[in-house]
Design a protein around this motif. Structure first.
Motif, PDB file in Angstrom:
ATOM      1  N   THR A  64       0.724   5.748   4.635  1.00 55.40           N
ATOM      2  CA  THR A  64       1.362   7.018   4.314  1.00 55.40           C
ATOM      3  C   THR A  64       2.720   7.116   4.997  1.00 55.40           C
ATOM      4  N   TRP A  85       2.671   4.763   0.483  1.00 53.77           N
ATOM      5  CA  TRP A  85       2.267   6.049  -0.079  1.00 53.77           C
ATOM      6  C   TRP A  85       3.280   7.066   0.430  1.00 53.77           C
ATOM      7  N   ARG A 115       2.992   9.332  -3.648  1.00 55.99           N
ATOM      8  CA  ARG A 115       2.127  10.369  -4.204  1.00 55.99           C
ATOM      9  C   ARG A 115       3.043  11.459  -4.748  1.00 55.99           C
ATOM     10  N   GLN A 269      -6.297   5.107   1.647  1.00 58.56           N
ATOM     11  CA  GLN A 269      -5.075   5.668   2.203  1.00 58.56           C
ATOM     12  C   GLN A 269      -5.165   5.616   3.720  1.00 58.56           C
TER      13      GLN A 269
END
Length: 291
Positions: A64, A85, A115, A269
């Protein structure tokens, strides 16, 4: 004589104007046969390493990214994760910042991903034009939302994605088979199921062609249901999503903590770059502290 000729010409012109115009056959887009311009001869090249892992059944882990610093992004993108991400749903990040990060390390070992904030043609266009090859769509509640997520992500004839411009054409100029002919096969589409409506419609959602993985949003599943992980009501929701994914041979995604705790998940994730930096600092401080 001239007067007679003028009368003949005038009559001829009036006759021509009076003749009915032959109408062309009505054009129907559905009947049009798509041309061979972007057809790949032979086996379709799969150059996206994230798609390669999905097709092989291997684990896929995304890191992330919440910051917008290109150096931080590239450090994370080359740290051994499978895709990035970039958080566009819960962060005030612009696509300009995302494009700058992707461009700073276009050949990163991780596939560039994001995302998106919601299912929308403009958001998908911005992501792909910037160079993303992994798209995560949040809060998919209906079959129609799932279908449009795929449609906006894929070029014709399978989808509705505009060719446009953007830096992706330079980033992927040398991929096997060329970017445009191979993009549909190499763009990863992951749909997140987070709400009770999403669970209610999961059987129809999972049947939509072009989905690469279904993500069970552990936090928001609790947020929208009012139950915690481990409680029967929560686990029933997880089981329903899992059953639909398995019935349609779609890989299941979840938080990285589920990699060790739950069977049947192959896509995850990981935490944010901020948490990783913090743990790295803490580890170094502990390792070098005077005893």
């Amino acid at each position: 004589m001239k007067s007679i000729l003028k009368q003949v010409v005038a009559v001829s012109m009036l006759s021509a104007l009076a003749m009915p115009v032959m109408a062309q056959d009505a054009f129907k887009a559905a009947d049009f046969e798509y041309g061979p311009r972007d057809v790949v001869e032979g086996e379709m090249p799969i150059w996206n390493t994230a798609k390669q892992k999905i097709l092989a059944g291997d684990d896929l882990v995304g890191v992330t990214i919440e910051a917008t610093d290109p150096r931080t992004y590239c450090a994370a993108a080359n740290a051994g994760y499978d895709f990035t991400w970039v958080e566009m749903q819960h962060q005030a990040t612009s696509w300009e910042s995302v494009a700058r990060m992707y461009a700073s390390c276009p050949k990163a070992t991780a596939a560039h991903g994001a995302r998106l904030p919601y299912v929308d043609e403009h958001q998908v266009q911005q992501a792909l034009d910037s160079g993303a090859t992994v798209l995560v769509f949040p809060t998919i509640d209906t079959e129609e939302e799932a279908r449009m997520a795929v449609q906006w992500s894929k070029f014709p004839p399978f989808g509705l994605h505009s060719q446009g411009g953007g830096q992706r054409w330079g980033m992927y100029a040398d991929v096997p088979g060329g970017y445009r002919p191979t993009a549909n096969a190499n763009t990863v589409v992951i749909l997140m199921i987070e709400t009770l409506e999403g669970v209610e419609n999961i059987d129809a959602i999972a049947k939509v062609e072009g989905i690469d993985a279904l993500f069970i949003a552990s936090g928001d599943l609790g947020n929208f249901s009012g139950y915690k992980q481990g409680e029967p009501q929560y686990e029933d929701l997880v089981d329903r999503i899992t059953a639909a994914a398995n019935a349609n041979d779609i890989p299941l995604c979840g938080p990285l903590a589920w990699r060790a705790d739950r069977e049947g998940f192959s896509c995850f994730q990981a935490g944010s770059e901020a948490s990783l930096i913090r743990r790295g600092f803490a580890s170094e401080a502990e390792a070098t502290a005077r005893k």
